[in-house]
Enzyme design. Structure first.
Site, short mmCIF file in Angstrom:
data_model
loop_
_atom_site.label_atom_id
_atom_site.label_comp_id
_atom_site.label_asym_id
_atom_site.label_seq_id
_atom_site.Cartn_x
_atom_site.Cartn_y
_atom_site.Cartn_z
N GLY A 56 30.23 38.88 47.26
CA GLY A 56 31.40 39.74 47.27
C GLY A 56 31.96 39.88 45.88
CB CYS A 73 35.01 32.77 42.49
SG CYS A 73 35.85 34.29 42.01
CG LEU A 74 30.26 36.74 41.35
CD1 LEU A 74 29.75 38.18 41.35
CD2 LEU A 74 29.10 35.77 41.21
CD GLN A 81 35.84 38.67 41.54
OE1 GLN A 81 35.61 39.17 42.62
NE2 GLN A 81 35.27 37.54 41.14
CG HIS A 104 36.72 34.38 47.80
ND1 HIS A 104 36.49 33.12 47.32
CD2 HIS A 104 36.59 35.21 46.73
CE1 HIS A 104 36.24 33.18 46.01
NE2 HIS A 104 36.28 34.45 45.64
CD GLU A 105 35.09 38.77 47.13
OE1 GLU A 105 35.70 39.21 46.16
OE2 GLU A 105 34.27 37.83 47.05
CG HIS A 121 39.40 38.09 43.90
ND1 HIS A 121 39.64 37.36 42.76
CD2 HIS A 121 38.26 37.59 44.43
CE1 HIS A 121 38.67 36.45 42.60
NE2 HIS A 121 37.82 36.56 43.61
NI NI Z 1 36.06 35.53 43.88
#
Ligand code: NI
Length: 183
Positions: free
Chosen positions: A47, A96-97, A52, A139-140, A143
């Protein structure tokens, strides 16, 4: 073109900003979704949220199937909102990226229903229970409100996680890489 450099890393204020509603699905929004999917697949993530990649709009891409070695099955969520988040809380090890090199344990409701528009403007409903998709959706969406997985940790745990992440980045860790535990 997909690039690791495109991904905003911890410490950047854009990861702590509440993102704006998308009022119209323009060619720019479509291009942004494509770019986010390319970056997500490049980094082997399941995701990615628009902040991000530095864009402060309410757009999320998710593919929880591909990470399991199956064919690509991307979802693009425009202006997603939680309809329900309930069920027995479950702890899950999240990455997380934007936080290369670390994973943290986060407890979240195990069942979630999310509504969002797709790129055609149709409203779709996503329901997930006790799986990666249930975690990923929450989670997304976090953000988009400037919240990340480390915000669920206590102050000491958070400091440790962030310094571990900084060390990993200095050592060259890329988005999507989760280091082995040092301790
Ligand atoms: Ni993340």
């Amino acid at each position: 073109m997909a690039s690791f450099d495109d991904i905003v890393l911890t410490g950047d204020p854009r990861l702590k900003t509440r993102c704006a509603e998308i009022t119209e699905i323009t060619p720019e929004i479509r291009a942004l979704a494509e770019r986010m999917l390319d970056d997500m697949y490049l980094a082997n993530g399941c995701g990615l949220a628009a902040p991000q990649v530095g864009e402060l709009v309410r757009l999320v891409v998710i593919d929880c199937d591909y990470a399991g070695g199956r064919d690509r099955n991307p979802y693009v969520l425009v202006n997603p909102r939680i309809v329900a988040a309930d069920g027995e809380p479950r702890e899950y090890e999240e990455g997380c990226l934007s936080f290369p090199g670390i994973s943290v344990f986060v407890e979240r409701p195990s069942h979630v229903i999310v509504e969002a528009e797709d790129l055609d403007g149709d409203t779709l409903r996503y329901e997930a229970s006790n799986n990666l998709m249930a975690v990923c959706l929450q989670h997304e969406l976090d953000h988009l409100d400037g919240k990340t997985m480390v915000d669920y940790l206590g102050p000491i745990e958070r400091m440790r996680a962030l310094s571990e992440c900084r060390r990993a980045i200095e050592a060259g860790a890329l988005p999507g890489q989760v280091g082995s535990d040092e301790e």
